[in-house]
Design an enzyme around this catalytic site. Structure first.
Site, PDB file in Angstrom:
ATOM      1  N   ASP A  11      40.974  37.951  77.143  1.00  0.00           N
ATOM      2  CA  ASP A  11      41.506  38.587  75.938  1.00  0.00           C
ATOM      3  C   ASP A  11      40.319  39.103  75.133  1.00  0.00           C
ATOM      4  O   ASP A  11      39.176  38.703  75.373  1.00  0.00           O
ATOM      5  CB  ASP A  11      42.299  37.550  75.108  1.00  0.00           C
ATOM      6  N   SER A  12      40.596  39.957  74.161  1.00  0.00           N
ATOM      7  CA  SER A  12      39.541  40.436  73.268  1.00  0.00           C
ATOM      8  C   SER A  12      38.932  39.285  72.470  1.00  0.00           C
ATOM      9  O   SER A  12      37.833  39.404  71.960  1.00  0.00           O
ATOM     10  CB  SER A  12      40.120  41.474  72.317  1.00  0.00           C
ATOM     11  N   TYR A  43      39.728  44.663  69.670  1.00  0.00           N
ATOM     12  CA  TYR A  43      39.903  45.835  70.529  1.00  0.00           C
ATOM     13  C   TYR A  43      40.924  46.794  69.904  1.00  0.00           C
ATOM     14  O   TYR A  43      40.926  47.972  70.202  1.00  0.00           O
ATOM     15  CB  TYR A  43      40.458  45.430  71.906  1.00  0.00           C
ATOM     16  N   GLY A  44      41.805  46.232  69.084  1.00  0.00           N
ATOM     17  CA  GLY A  44      42.984  46.967  68.611  1.00  0.00           C
ATOM     18  C   GLY A  44      42.695  48.196  67.781  1.00  0.00           C
ATOM     19  O   GLY A  44      43.572  49.025  67.574  1.00  0.00           O
ATOM     20  N   CYS A  74      45.656  40.278  76.800  1.00  0.00           N
ATOM     21  CA  CYS A  74      45.503  41.048  75.563  1.00  0.00           C
ATOM     22  C   CYS A  74      46.394  42.279  75.674  1.00  0.00           C
ATOM     23  O   CYS A  74      46.299  43.026  76.654  1.00  0.00           O
ATOM     24  CB  CYS A  74      44.037  41.458  75.443  1.00  0.00           C
ATOM     25  N   ASN A  75      47.251  42.483  74.702  1.00  0.00           N
ATOM     26  CA  ASN A  75      48.142  43.638  74.755  1.00  0.00           C
ATOM     27  C   ASN A  75      47.363  44.947  74.718  1.00  0.00           C
ATOM     28  O   ASN A  75      47.679  45.892  75.430  1.00  0.00           O
ATOM     29  CB  ASN A  75      49.120  43.600  73.577  1.00  0.00           C
ATOM     30  N   THR A  76      46.331  44.997  73.867  1.00  0.00           N
ATOM     31  CA  THR A  76      45.567  46.236  73.736  1.00  0.00           C
ATOM     32  C   THR A  76      44.855  46.568  75.038  1.00  0.00           C
ATOM     33  O   THR A  76      44.886  47.710  75.508  1.00  0.00           O
ATOM     34  CB  THR A  76      44.543  46.087  72.583  1.00  0.00           C
ATOM     35  N   GLU A 153      44.963  34.609  62.195  1.00  0.00           N
ATOM     36  CA  GLU A 153      43.703  33.880  62.415  1.00  0.00           C
ATOM     37  C   GLU A 153      43.359  32.973  61.248  1.00  0.00           C
ATOM     38  O   GLU A 153      42.755  31.920  61.431  1.00  0.00           O
ATOM     39  CB  GLU A 153      42.556  34.873  62.661  1.00  0.00           C
ATOM     40  N   CYS A 185      51.498  41.729  70.656  1.00  0.00           N
ATOM     41  CA  CYS A 185      50.119  41.365  70.298  1.00  0.00           C
ATOM     42  C   CYS A 185      50.000  39.853  70.435  1.00  0.00           C
ATOM     43  O   CYS A 185      50.931  39.113  70.074  1.00  0.00           O
ATOM     44  CB  CYS A 185      49.806  41.793  68.862  1.00  0.00           C
ATOM     45  N   THR A 186      48.849  39.431  70.956  1.00  0.00           N
ATOM     46  CA  THR A 186      48.629  38.008  71.206  1.00  0.00           C
ATOM     47  C   THR A 186      48.787  37.134  69.964  1.00  0.00           C
ATOM     48  O   THR A 186      49.110  35.959  70.059  1.00  0.00           O
ATOM     49  CB  THR A 186      47.191  37.804  71.708  1.00  0.00           C
ATOM     50  N   HIS A 187      48.515  37.717  68.797  1.00  0.00           N
ATOM     51  CA  HIS A 187      48.480  36.914  67.572  1.00  0.00           C
ATOM     52  C   HIS A 187      49.859  36.652  66.962  1.00  0.00           C
ATOM     53  O   HIS A 187      50.030  35.727  66.186  1.00  0.00           O
ATOM     54  CB  HIS A 187      47.625  37.603  66.514  1.00  0.00           C
TER      55      HIS A 187
END
Ligand code: DGL
Length: 261
Positions: A11-12, A43-44, A74-76, A153, A185-187
């Site tokens: 992931d980023s 990365y987004g 990572c989605n991006t 985060e 998105c991962t978050h």
């Protein structure tokens, strides 16, 4: 497929640990080698060319660690680089977009699917294409939600600022009648309570992390029990990476090895 070789996951940054956690739940016998590109995150907000270059380096690092399969958690990076990573590696590569889109296409009843993600993910059109491949009649309504990443985060899921932003980002999608929302998105899994609350009970939330774990399970087959040794790598290791990473993983991140790509 070799049983002892790890599943490579990158992931980023630390957000992909939500995908790692889903993989650990679904495939408890598989060891993971996780790489967070914490020196280069986010990365987004970056261009597709740069994202592709970074993603390839991450994937090649995991191959060097003996990975038998690579998950782009990572989605991006999945949105911009899954094709180039697949064309370059000589092993199965699983991105997060296709499994999430497939699950959303199965879930929607009224054919109106919302997708939220980073600017680069939304601008890439990847979710729109993946959903259209399942059903060209699905109406895809998107929203970039860049400020969700730092809020997740900072552990501010319950803060009223997060609620206000969620209303700002999501109300237009809800007003247009979506019945399904993809967390692209991962978050975003960390913000599910506020996202679900703002969307209301008429909207089903699709978390790609579980869909990805399912897709990986179909490729590696049954995974035995045991206590596999997971390895965590990052391109920048700070106390913050360990602390916030632990929150994303849902357990303590004890040892993170610093690597230079
Ligand atoms: N991991 C990214 C994603 O899922 C979010 C963080 C970033 O912008 O790098 O899109």
């Amino acid at each position: 497929m070799q049983v002892t070789a790890p599943l490579g996951v990158f992931d980023s940054g630390i957000g992909g640990l939500t995908v790692a956690a889903a993989l650990m739940r679904r495939l408890p016998g598989e060891a993971l080698a996780y790489l967070g590109d914490t020196a280069r995150v986010p990365y987004g907000t970056k261009s597709p060319e740069v994202i592709r270059r970074y993603a390839l380096r991450c994937a090649q690092f995991l191959v060097g660690q003996g990975a038998k399969l690579v998950v782009i958690a990572c989605n991006t990076a999945s949105a911009c680089a899954v094709d180039v990573v697949r064309d370059t590696l000589d092993m199965p590569v699983v991105g997060v977009i296709e499994p999430g889109a497939a699950l959303a296409a199965r879930t929607t009843k009224n054919g109106r699917v919302g997708v939220i993600g980073t600017e680069s993910t939304i601008n890439s059109g990847s979710y729109q294409r993946a959903l259209a491949a399942h059903d060209p009649h699905i109406d895809v309504l998107t929203a970039a939600c860049p400020l969700f990443v730092p809020l997740a985060e900072e552990g501010l899921a319950g803060h009223h600022a997060t609620r206000l932003l969620a209303e700002e980002y999501l109300r237009p999608l809800v007003a247009r009648g979506i019945d399904t929302l993809v967390l692209g998105c991962t978050h975003y899994p960390l913000l599910v309570p506020v996202i679900a609350d703002v969307c209301g009970s008429g909207v089903t939330i699709v978390n790609s992390a579980d869909a990805v774990a399912e897709a990986v399970a179909t490729k590696v087959g049954a995974s035995g029990g045991g206590h596999p040794r997971h390895r965590f790598y990052a391109t920048d290791v700070s106390d913050r990476v360990k602390r916030v990473g632990g929150a994303f993983l849902g357990s303590v991140l004890e040892h993170v090895e610093l690597v230079d790509l």
